[in-house]
Each structure stands twice: as C-alpha cells, then as structure tokens.
Design an enzyme around this catalytic site. Structure first.
Site, mmCIF file in Angstrom:
data_model
loop_
_atom_site.group_PDB
_atom_site.id
_atom_site.type_symbol
_atom_site.label_atom_id
_atom_site.label_comp_id
_atom_site.label_asym_id
_atom_site.label_seq_id
_atom_site.Cartn_x
_atom_site.Cartn_y
_atom_site.Cartn_z
ATOM 1 N N HIS A 1 -9.183 1.558 -5.469
ATOM 2 C CA HIS A 1 -8.296 0.731 -4.644
ATOM 3 C C HIS A 1 -6.859 1.149 -4.888
ATOM 4 O O HIS A 1 -6.479 1.451 -6.033
ATOM 5 C CB HIS A 1 -8.447 -0.758 -4.986
ATOM 6 C CG HIS A 1 -9.836 -1.240 -4.751
ATOM 7 N ND1 HIS A 1 -10.329 -1.462 -3.493
ATOM 8 C CD2 HIS A 1 -10.857 -1.458 -5.621
ATOM 9 C CE1 HIS A 1 -11.594 -1.825 -3.587
ATOM 10 N NE2 HIS A 1 -11.948 -1.826 -4.859
ATOM 11 N N TYR B 1 0.802 -1.234 0.000
ATOM 12 C CA TYR B 1 0.000 0.000 0.000
ATOM 13 C C TYR B 1 0.831 1.280 0.000
ATOM 14 O O TYR B 1 0.273 2.375 0.022
ATOM 15 C CB TYR B 1 -0.960 0.007 1.207
ATOM 16 C CG TYR B 1 -1.896 -1.180 1.212
ATOM 17 C CD1 TYR B 1 -2.810 -1.373 0.180
ATOM 18 C CD2 TYR B 1 -1.865 -2.122 2.234
ATOM 19 C CE1 TYR B 1 -3.654 -2.460 0.152
ATOM 20 C CE2 TYR B 1 -2.718 -3.219 2.226
ATOM 21 C CZ TYR B 1 -3.608 -3.379 1.189
ATOM 22 O OH TYR B 1 -4.448 -4.469 1.164
HETATM 23 O O1 CA2 Z 1 -6.058 -1.803 -2.430
HETATM 24 C C1 CA2 Z 1 -6.924 -1.294 -1.729
HETATM 25 O O2 CA2 Z 1 -7.086 -0.070 -1.652
HETATM 26 C C2 CA2 Z 1 -7.830 -2.190 -0.873
HETATM 27 O O3 CA2 Z 1 -9.132 -1.626 -0.890
HETATM 28 C C3 CA2 Z 1 -7.241 -2.168 0.520
HETATM 29 C C4 CA2 Z 1 -7.963 -3.101 1.499
HETATM 30 C C5 CA2 Z 1 -8.093 -4.497 0.907
HETATM 31 O O4 CA2 Z 1 -8.871 -5.311 1.776
HETATM 32 C C6 CA2 Z 1 -8.726 -4.480 -0.471
HETATM 33 O O5 CA2 Z 1 -8.780 -5.791 -0.966
HETATM 34 C C7 CA2 Z 1 -7.929 -3.600 -1.413
HETATM 35 C C8 CA2 Z 1 -7.210 -3.239 2.815
HETATM 36 C C9 CA2 Z 1 -6.767 -1.975 3.432
HETATM 37 C C10 CA2 Z 1 -5.776 -2.324 4.497
HETATM 38 O O6 CA2 Z 1 -5.017 -1.192 4.749
HETATM 39 C C11 CA2 Z 1 -3.890 -1.351 5.471
HETATM 40 C C12 CA2 Z 1 -3.138 -0.234 5.634
HETATM 41 C C13 CA2 Z 1 -1.969 -0.293 6.329
HETATM 42 C C14 CA2 Z 1 -1.559 -1.472 6.880
HETATM 43 C C15 CA2 Z 1 -2.317 -2.603 6.706
HETATM 44 C C16 CA2 Z 1 -3.491 -2.542 6.009
#
Ligand code: CA2
Length: 145
Positions: A100, A23
């Site tokens: 996303h 991310y």
């Molecule tokens: O890629 C994306 O923006 C997602 O929406 C992010 C979601 C995931 O479940 C989708 O499949 C795709 C997860 C967000 C988690 O964010 C975090 C941020 C920092 C550390 C860990 C997780």
C-alpha cells in the site's frame, strides 16, 4: 532472472490526479517507469497489470500461477472487502507481497482490516512510491534465497 508481476487495483490508474496529500503526485506511469528501471538494474523480468474490475484482477491473479515467480499486489479498496481476491491469491503457490502507498493503519478504521495479509509473505505500507521498489527488492531477495 526472477519473473515478478505488480498488480494494481481500483482507482490506482488515477494516481497523481487527486488526493495528492495521501498518495503523492506521481502517476501510475511514473511508478511503472521507476519500477522498470529498478528491474533492469536488478535482473528482474517485470510486468504490470491494473484494473478497476474485481473479475479482471482475479483472472490476472489466476494467470500468474503458471508464469510468474512472485506477485506484488496493491489491491486498493478491494484489500478490505474482497473474499474473491483473497481466494484467488490463496490458490497461488508463488510468494505474494501486499503493498500500500499509504499507511493503512493510521487511517480510517475500515482500512485496518486486510483480507490479503494472512496469505501474504509480507506487507509493505506507508512508504509512498518507494514501497514499490522496496517490494521488488524484498521479493527478489526472497526468491534468490
Ligand atoms: O494506500 C494504498 O495504496 C491503498 O491501497 C489505496 C486505496 C485504498 O482504498 C486503500 O485503503 C489503501 C485507494 C486507491 C485510490 O487511489 C486514488 C488515486 C488517485 C486519486 C484518488 C484515489
């Protein structure tokens, strides 16, 4: 002047803290700053909402129906599971962009299914933080058409 809201779902408050390879290293604050700068230059009235709770996201989506021109949503993990968020978005008459940070189609299979795509004007994914300003540009141009 178009009014646009960016809604971020669960765990996106932790951006920049973990899973940086997936991310990026920017925080939610960095992201909001970048979008605010873009909005100022492009005559957009921008607001943000983030929550880890499904009900709060739904309340915000419902509230947007009377006071926003467009809604951009990164529903996080709820993208793949939440019929309730799908239903709330379906009620809106304003355009929706699904966003996303990562490319959900080159990740685990359970991320390939989105309950939001069917009702979205379009989907932007895989471009990291740039996807947020790309979504703003796409929404603003669509609203000005
Ligand atoms: O890629 C994306 O923006 C997602 O929406 C992010 C979601 C995931 O479940 C989708 O499949 C795709 C997860 C967000 C988690 O964010 C975090 C941020 C920092 C550390 C860990 C997780």
């Amino acid at each position: 002047m178009n009014k646009i809201i960016i809604v971020n779902g669960p765990n996106l408050n932790l951006l920049g803290e973990r899973e940086k390879n997936q991310y990026g290293s920017f925080t939610l604050k960095d992201l909001e700053k970048k979008c605010t700068e873009y909005a100022k230059k492009n005559n957009i009235t921008l607001s943000f909402f983030q929550s880890n709770e499904e009900g709060e996201l739904i309340n915000q989506i419902q509230n947007s129906r009377n006071n926003q021109d467009g809604l951009i949503i990164n529903a996080g993990g709820y993208t793949h599971t939440s019929v309730a968020i799908h239903d709330a978005l379906k009620i809106l008459k304003i355009p929706i962009i699904e966003l996303h940070i990562s490319n959900i189609y080159n990740r685990e299979e359970f991320r390939h299914k989105s309950l939001i795509s069917r009702i979205a004007k379009g989907v932007i994914c895989g471009f990291g933080i740039e996807g947020y300003t790309m979504s703003l540009e796409a929404m603003n141009k669509f609203l000005d058409k």
